[in-house]
Design an enzyme around this catalytic site. Structure first.
Site, PDB file in Angstrom:
ATOM      1  CE  LYS A 153      -3.835  -2.429   2.232  1.00 53.93           C
ATOM      2  NZ  LYS A 153      -4.634  -2.728   3.415  1.00 53.93           N
ATOM      3  CG  ASP A 158      -9.493   0.020   5.409  1.00 51.82           C
ATOM      4  OD1 ASP A 158      -9.300  -0.424   4.259  1.00 51.82           O
ATOM      5  OD2 ASP A 158      -8.738  -0.214   6.373  1.00 51.82           O
ATOM      6  CD  GLN A 195      -3.537  -4.522   6.503  1.00 49.72           C
ATOM      7  OE1 GLN A 195      -3.709  -3.452   5.946  1.00 49.72           O
ATOM      8  NE2 GLN A 195      -3.882  -5.657   5.952  1.00 49.72           N
TER       9      GLN A 195
HETATM   10  N1  GUN Z   1      -6.913  -6.867   6.275  1.00 51.81           N
HETATM   11  C1  GUN Z   1      -7.281  -7.563   5.170  1.00 51.81           C
HETATM   12  N2  GUN Z   1      -7.838  -6.727   4.262  1.00 51.81           N
HETATM   13  C2  GUN Z   1      -7.812  -5.500   4.799  1.00 51.81           C
HETATM   14  C3  GUN Z   1      -8.245  -4.221   4.329  1.00 51.81           C
HETATM   15  O1  GUN Z   1      -8.789  -4.043   3.227  1.00 51.81           O
HETATM   16  N3  GUN Z   1      -8.042  -3.188   5.182  1.00 51.81           N
HETATM   17  C4  GUN Z   1      -7.483  -3.342   6.404  1.00 51.81           C
HETATM   18  N4  GUN Z   1      -7.338  -2.274   7.177  1.00 51.81           N
HETATM   19  N5  GUN Z   1      -7.075  -4.513   6.866  1.00 51.81           N
HETATM   20  C5  GUN Z   1      -7.242  -5.583   6.059  1.00 51.81           C
END
Ligand code: GUN
Length: 292
Positions: free
Chosen positions: A52, A119, A96
């Protein structure tokens, strides 16, 4: 059979975002700034967050990575979230998931300022999504919608079967596919661990979206001819022949299911890269909204 090439489409989207960022820079405006908090040292999570941050560089965003130890307390994490909520430099941020056991995920999601919740996990944003209001759509479902749209896959009147009811993928996906508009207007069945006779259900599906995390779960005999197959699974399976010692495996038995599918996403290179592109898109939206 058409491969839904998430790698290519995500690169197209990143190019479009990079062009927007260039325009912002040319006008002397502040560029979008995404922050990511990661708690602990889970290998897969570190890889995702690293991707990311790298994607931010690629499109010209500012990025900040906040790494916190596995023993971080809930209060410490909530303090860090408060700091990012109040920092005017940060347009959007993510925490995350999953989080270590000592931290209550629901408290954390509620603590994020909905205007910075790129998110789309805060109940305010999730509720807006369910009510067809403009908001941040969770990145993985958003990426799937974008793939369907850019390939012109018909969803109206189709039977969409979603496998898995996670808050991150399955649940929002089931809402989005049933919404008015395109992609949407599907008749949706949401299946989960208590669903009986899942083969009977999947074999009637025009579109199957599998977000289960069980390698090769979806077999050819569970799928009807011409179905659209979206594989959200990304499980690490030990493989000593690979330099990293593992390979990434989806939920779908691709080698056999692809013979029956009309459209199918590969793993890797399908939904995964789309998630990152759509997180960037949400961050761009957050930046634009901060200017209002
Ligand atoms: N863990 C797995 N997928 C995601 C996501 O799209 N966002 C976040 N914050 N954690 C994740």
């Amino acid at each position: 059979m058409v491969i839904l090439d998430g790698k290519k489409i995500s690169n197209d989207i990143k190019d479009e975002i990079a062009a927007e960022v260039k325009k912002m820079k040319d006008k002397g405006e502040k560029v979008p700034h995404l922050a990511a908090i990661i708690v602990g040292n889970d290998g897969a999570s570190l890889t995702y967050v690293g991707s990311k941050v790298k994607a931010c560089e690629r499109v010209g965003f500012e990025s900040t990575l906040v790494q916190m130890s596995n023993t971080t307390s809930e209060i410490e994490l909530l303090d860090k979230i408060k700091e990012l909520n109040e920092n005017p430099e940060i347009d959007g941020f993510i925490v995350q998931l999953p989080l270590p056991k000592q931290i209550n995920e629901q408290k954390v999601l509620l603590a994020v300022n909905p205007d910075k919740d790129v998110d789309g996990f805060h109940p305010t944003n999730f509720g807006k999504m369910a009510l067809d209001m403009s908001t941040f759509i969770p990145a993985t479902p958003f990426g799937i919608l974008e793939l369907l749209e850019r390939y012109g896959v018909e969803t109206k009147g189709k039977h969409t079967v979603v496998i898995g009811r996670s808050h991150i993928v399955g649940r929002p996906m089931s809402i989005l596919m049933g919404r008015k508009g395109f992609p949407g207007n599907s008749t949706v069945t949401l299946t989960h661990s208590h669903t009986k006779n899942i083969t009977q259900i999947t074999s009637q599906a025009d579109i199957i979206i599998s977000a289960l995390g069980v390698p090769n779960f979806l077999k050819a005999e569970m799928v009807k001819d011409g179905a659209v197959i979206i594989d959200v699974g990304i499980t690490r399976v030990t493989d000593e022949t690979r330099p990293r010692g593992y390979r990434i495996v989806g939920d779908v038995d691709f080698a056999n299911v692809c013979k029956k599918a009309s459209y199918i996403t590969p793993v890797p290179g399908g939904v995964g890269p789309m998630t990152i592109a759509m997180l960037l898109k949400n961050t761009l939206l957050a930046r634009e909204q901060h200017n209002l």
